[in-house]
Design an enzyme around this catalytic site. Structure first.
Site, short mmCIF file in Angstrom:
data_model
loop_
_atom_site.label_atom_id
_atom_site.label_comp_id
_atom_site.label_asym_id
_atom_site.label_seq_id
_atom_site.Cartn_x
_atom_site.Cartn_y
_atom_site.Cartn_z
N CYS B 272 6.80 -7.21 14.76
CA CYS B 272 8.09 -7.11 14.21
C CYS B 272 9.40 -6.68 14.99
CB CYS B 272 8.02 -6.32 12.86
SG CYS B 272 6.65 -4.93 13.14
N HIS B 323 8.05 -12.72 8.93
CA HIS B 323 8.91 -11.84 8.55
C HIS B 323 9.94 -12.47 7.69
CE1 HIS B 323 6.96 -9.48 11.83
NE2 HIS B 323 7.06 -8.60 10.79
N HIS B 449 7.20 -7.80 5.43
CA HIS B 449 6.29 -8.37 6.43
C HIS B 449 5.12 -8.90 5.74
CE1 HIS B 449 7.14 -5.03 9.47
NE2 HIS B 449 7.65 -4.48 8.37
#
Lengths: 578, 578
Positions: B272, B323, B449
C-alpha cells in the site's frame, strides 16, 4: 580506445581546466572537486553555497572564451605529496584525493596562474581546447555517495571544430527530445520516489501495461521456444551466496544482510543459485536435458546514487533470465538456438542492427582448457552460422566462461548492451550438479546463462528513446482514442469503443467538454496511434474519421475497414514508428 | 467458541496429560515441554535424545489405554511460584515458562502421580478422555524458534466417541490424499530448500505454468473490470515504513533492515505505501476517481519457522492486491463492485460456497464515527444486495477501518480465508492524500484495500487440495498426453500434438519405450485430463482413442471432434474435477 577518442579526451579534459579556471575567476572562493572528460563532453564539480544560474553559465562561457583567446600554454610540473598538499591547502576535495593516492610524486598542470592537480595529458595551450559549450547544471554527491556533500556539476561539451560542435548539439537535441526521463513523465509511464529510495522504479498504469505486453510476449515466446518457466524467491540465506561464490566475487554489488530468526539473509542480485537448487531437487537423467528454465526475476544490486540514471541504471531491475543446463554434445545446437532467439525477440521490438562481441578466456579461469576451447568454438560457430559480424575481445571473458554480448543500435545510432549468452564452468562445480548419462554414471552438465532484453527496466528506457515515446501499435498502452465532437455523439463513440475493445484493442473515449482541436493535440502529445473523430456525419453514416499519429487525416472508414486496417498493422512487421 | 468446542478442548487437553504421563512411564528422564489442544486433536512436545519410532507410538497408545482404564481423578491444586519451581525442578521447559508468568500463584493438575503445570480445566478422571489415536511424530523447535532446541512432537487426536474418532480418521485420510505438500512433490509443482531458508517457495515448471495461467486470468479480468495495473519495488527506505505506520503496528512481522549507502531499507511486508506514493506523484482531480490499482506484489513477512506449513503459511508470498481510492459518494458502488468481482473470480476456481464475516468498529479506532458508520453500512448493504449470509464480528475490525472477510469452502468442507475488503481511514491521513473536488478545494478520498485470492502461494495450496491435484482442464499444466503404442506411431502422434498445440492446448507426447498400460498409469498419477492412445487403427482412420482422467475410455474420435469437445469443456462452467 582510438586515437581520435584520445584526442577528444585531451581536448575535453583541457576545457574542463579552463572551465574551473573561469569559475575561480568569477566566483573566488569556490571549492573545486574533479573535472573528467566523459562520453561526448566533460564536467566539473564545484562546491559553492549559492546555486549557479543560467546567467552564470553564460558568464562562465564568456570567461572561458577569454582564457582560450589568451592562448596560454599548459605547463606540467611534478610535485611531492607535501608540495601538492601545500598548493591545494584551501581545496579540501583535492586534498582528500592527494592524501589517498599511494604515489609520493604526482603532477599538476598550470595555465595563466590556474593550477589543477592532474595526470594529464593536456593540449599545448588554452587556444587549442576547440569549440565548447556549457550545457547544464546538476547536483552530484561528492564521489557519488549520498552521505557526502552535494556539489554542483556543470556539464559541458567540447569538439575539435565548430562544425563538430554544431552536429553534436543537433544529436543532443534529438536525444533530449527522446529522453526517457522526460517522456516517462509526459506519458505518465513511471516514477522514482526519494521517500522509497533512489533507483527503485514505480511503474504507473500505462508503463505497467506496456510491461505486461512485453512480459506476455516474452513468456509466450519462451514457452513456444522450448523453455519452461520457473519462479523463485527474492531473498535467501547468506550461506547460499557463499555456496554460489557471489559473496566472494560479487559482494560489492550486494546489500548488507537482514536478519530472519537469527540467520542472515540477502536480497538476490542474481537468479542462478535458485535455479540450481531446483535442478538439484531430484536426480536428473540425460533424457531430461537440455533443461531450459526462464524467469523474469527481479534482482537488487548496489549502485552508487551518483551513477543512477533514469531507467537505464537502477538499483532494482527484472532480468529476463534463463539458464540452460545441457550435455556437452548439446552445447553447439543450444547456442545456435539462443542466438536465433535473441535476434527474433530483438527484431520484434524494432531493433535490427547489432554490434556483437565475443569474449574469450582470460588469464585466470576455472574449468579446463579444452572446455573453454569447445565452448568458445561453439559461440564463434553460432555467430558465423548466423552471418553476424562480431569483434573478439581476447581474454575479455569472465573467469567462469566465454560469452557473446549483443548491443543493439537504436533509432539515432546509439549502442545499448542488452543480450548476453554466457557459458559457466563455475557454478555447476560449486553446486556439484550432475546428470546420469547412458553409462549409468553421474556427469557434469554445462550451464548457459542468457538474457535477451537484459533488464526490463533498462530495455523499457531504451525502447522509449528508440520510439521517442511513439510506441508501435502492439505496444501502445492506448491504441485508439475516440473523440466525440459533442455530447450527442458520446453514445455512438462508446458503442464503437465497445466494439473495438471486443477485438482486444485498448481504447479510451475522451468525453471531456473540450474543443476537438484541443483533444487532437492532447492525443498527439500522448502519442496515441489512432484518433477517431465522430460527429453527426459519422453517426449517420456509421463511420469513423480516422487520424493517424504519424500520417495525419486518413479520412472516413467503416468500423469494419478500420478494424481490418489495424489487424493488418498488428500482424505485419514492426517498424520504428517515428 | 461453542460449548462443544470447549468440551472437545477439555477432552484433548486431558488426553495430552495422559500421553505425557504414558511417555514418562515408558521413557523415564524424558523432558516434557507443552501439550495443548489444537484443531482436531492435540500434541505434546518431548525432549528425548533418541527419536520416537512407530513402535514407540503403539506402546505409548497402549500405556495411555491403561491409564484411561484406571480412571484416576484429575486433581487441581494451586501452587506458589516457589512450589511450582520445586515440583518441576528437573523439567527445564516447564521452569522456563513458570519463571516468565507474572502471577505468583498458578495451578497444577495431577492424576495417578503424574503432575503437569496447567491452567486446566480437565475432565473428571482419566476414564473420560474419550476415543484417542496417536497420529504422527514431527520435529518442532521449542517455542517455534529455530534458534532453540529441536523437540519431538507427537500429534494425536481425541473424540467423545469411537464413532466420532472413526469419522475423523476417514476425513483425515481424505485430507492426506489431498495434502498439497505430498501432491506438490508427486506432481513436481514446487519445493522448499533449507539452503535458501524455510517458507520460501520455489515454483517448478508445472507449478509456475499454473501460476502463469492464474496470473494471466487475474490480470485480464482486472483490466476488463476497470482496474489498472501498477508495479512497485520490493524494498524501500525505513522512513517510508515510519510514514505509513507499519514500523509502529506491524514491525513484528517485518525483517531487520539492510543497509544501502548508509540508509536502512526494509523488504516490503505490504504494497500500500508504494501505491500511495504513485497517487501523490501528481495533483489528482475528482474526475480521475475512482482509481483502482492492482498489483501482484510479492511481500515478505516474518513467521516463526515452527508455524510454517507448506504453501499455506510461508514467509514470502504474492498478494493479489489492489487499492481503490475513491470519493465518499463512490464508496457504496465500489464495494458492490468489489464483492461482485470476488464472487466471479472465486467461482472461476470452483469455489462457490463461502463463509462471510463483517468486522465492525473496535474500541480504539482512527477516523470519524460517521465515517465508520457510513463505511460499515456500505459493506453491509453490499452483502445484502448480493444476498450473502454473513456473521457480524462486532468490534472485530482493525483500528483503521471495517472490513469484509470471505472464507471459501473447499471440496471436503474446510474453510480457508481468502478474500478481504478493507476500508482504511488511516493511511490516507498518514500520507495526506487528497483530490481536488468540484469546489476547487482539496478533499480526503477513501481508500479500500482488497485481495481476492489472498496470497497466490496459499491459494495454490488450497487449489491443489480442493482438486486433489486433478486441476480442471483450463488450469492443468499438461492438458493432453499422446501415447503412441509403438515407434511407428510417433510421427502421427507428433502431428496430432502439433495440431492441438496450434489451438493453444498444452500437449506432451510420451515416446518412451514403455508399455501403454504403464504410460496410462503414469499419466493417471500425473492427473493429466486426457490421454490419447494412438496405434495402427488410429493412424489408419485418422482418429485418436480418448481416455479421460475421470471417466475412463471415451472411444475413438476424429481430431476435429476431440478439439470441439475440449473447446466446449474450456468454455463451459468449471466443476470440481474429482
Amino acid at each position: 580506445m582510438s586515437d581520435s577518442d584520445n584526442n577528444l579526451d585531451v581536448i575535453r579534459h583541457s576545457a574542463a581546466h579552463v572551465m574551473a579556471h573561469a569559475v575561480q575567476n568569477l566566483f573566488p572562493g569556490v571549492k573545486i572537486a574533479i573535472g573528467p572528460p566523459i562520453e561526448d563532453g566533460f564536467y566539473y564539480d564545484f562546491d559553492k553555497p549559492e546555486p549557479f544560474t543560467p546567467d552564470d553559465l553564460e558568464r562562465i562561457e564568456e570567461e572561458m572564451a577569454k582564457i582560450k583567446a589568451a592562448d596560454t600554454p599548459f605547463v606540467r610540473r611534478e610535485v611531492t605529496r607535501a608540495e601538492a598538499e601545500k598548493t591545494f591547502g584551501d581545496q579540501p576535495y583535492k586534498l582528500e584525493l592527494i592524501r589517498e593516492i599511494p604515489e609520493e610524486v604526482s603532477t599538476v598542470y598550470e595555465e595563466d596562474g590556474f593550477v589543477d592537480w592532474c595526470r594529464g595529458p593536456h593540449v599545448e595551450s588554452t587556444g587549442k581546447i576547440g569549440a565548447f559549450k556549457l550545457l547544464s547544471i546538476a547536483g552530484a554527491y561528492w564521489r557519488g555517495d549520498e552521505r557526502n556533500p552535494m556539489l554542483q556539476r556543470i556539464y559541458a561539451t567540447a569538439w575539435p571544430t565548430e562544425e563538430d560542435l554544431a552536429a553534436y548539439l543537433k544529436r543532443l537535441e534529438e536525444a533530449e527530445r527522446r529522453d526517457h526521463r522526460r517522456l516517462g513523465k509526459e506519458l505518465d509511464l513511471f516514477s522514482f520516489h526519494e521517500e522509497a529510495g533512489p533507483g527503485l522504479v514505480f511503474w504507473h498504469p500505462k508503463g505497467a501495461l506496456i510491461r505486461k505486453i512485453i512480459e506476455d510476449y516474452w513468456r509466450d515466446e519462451h514457452l513456444k521456444g522450448g523453455y519452461e518457466l520457473v519462479q523463485t524467491p527474492h531473498i535467501a540465506r547468506q550461506d547460499l551466496w557463499a555456496m554460489s561464490g557471489h559473496l566472494d566475487f560479487f559482494s560489492e554489488n550486494m546489500y548488507s544482510p537482514m536478519e530472519v530468526e537469527g540467520s542472515p539473509y540477502l536480497i538476490k542480485p542474481m537468479n542462478c543459485p535458485f535455479h540450481l537448487l531446483i535442478y538439484k531437487n531430484t536426480v536428473r537423467s540425460y533424457r531430461e536435458l537440455p533443461i531450459r528454465w526462464a524467469e523474469l526475476g527481479t534482482v537488487y544490486r548496489y549502485e552508487r546514487s551518483g551513477v543512477l540514471h533514469g531507467l537505464i541504471r537502477v538499483r532494482g531491475f527484472t532480468q529476463d533470465d534463463a539458464h540452460i543446463i545441457c550435455r556437452p554434445d548439446q552445447l553447439d545446437s543450444e547456442i545456435v538456438r539462443v542466438l536465433d532467439f535473441v535476434i527474433k525477440i530483438l527484431s520484434r521490438f524494432g531493433f535490427n542492427e547489432y554490434a556483437v562481441y565475443l569474449s574469450t578466456r582470460p588469464e585466470k579461469y576455472v574449468g579446463t582448457y579444452e572446455g573453454w576451447e569447445k565452448a568458445t568454438d561453439a559461440l564463434r560457430a553460432a555467430l558465423e552460422a548466423k552471418g553476424l559480424a562480431y569483434e573478439v575481445d581476447e581474454g575479455g571473458g569472465a573467469f567462469y566462461g566465454p560469452k557473446i554480448d549483443v548491443k543493439i543500435k537504436d533509432a539515432i545510432g546509439r549502442e545499448h548492451q542488452c543480450s548476453t549468452i554466457q557459458v559457466d564452468f563455475n557454478e555447476p562445480e560449486r553446486f556439484d550438479i550432475t546428470y546420469i548419462a547412458e553409462d549409468g554414471k553421474a556427469h557434469r552438465p554445462i550451464m548457459i546463462h542468457r538474457a535477451l532484453l537484459g533488464s526490463l527496466e533498462r530495455f523499457f528506457g531504451i525502447l522509449i528513446e528508440h520510439y521517442a515515446g511513439a510506441f508501435p501499435l502492439w505496444l501502445a498502452p492506448v491504441q485508439v482514442v475516440l473523440l466525440p465532437i459533442a455530447d450527442r455523439h458520446h453514445e455512438y463513440a462508446e458503442s464503437v469503443a465497445g466494439e473495438l475493445r471486443s477485438k482486444g484493442l485498448r481504447v479510451t473515449v475522451d468525453t471531456r467538454n473540450e474543443k476537438t482541436g484541443f483533444k487532437i493535440r492532447e492525443a498527439q502529445v500522448q502519442k496515441i496511434p489512432y484518433m477517431l473523430i465522430v460527429g453527426d456525419r459519422e453517426v449517420e453514416q456509421k463511420t469513423v474519421s480516422v487520424r493517424s499519429r504519424n500520417r495525419g487525416d486518413l479520412g472516413a472508414q467503416s468500423l469494419g475497414e478500420f478494424i481490418a486496417y489495424l489487424g493488418a498493422e498488428l500482424g505485419g512487421d514492426l517498424k520504428t514508428a517515428d
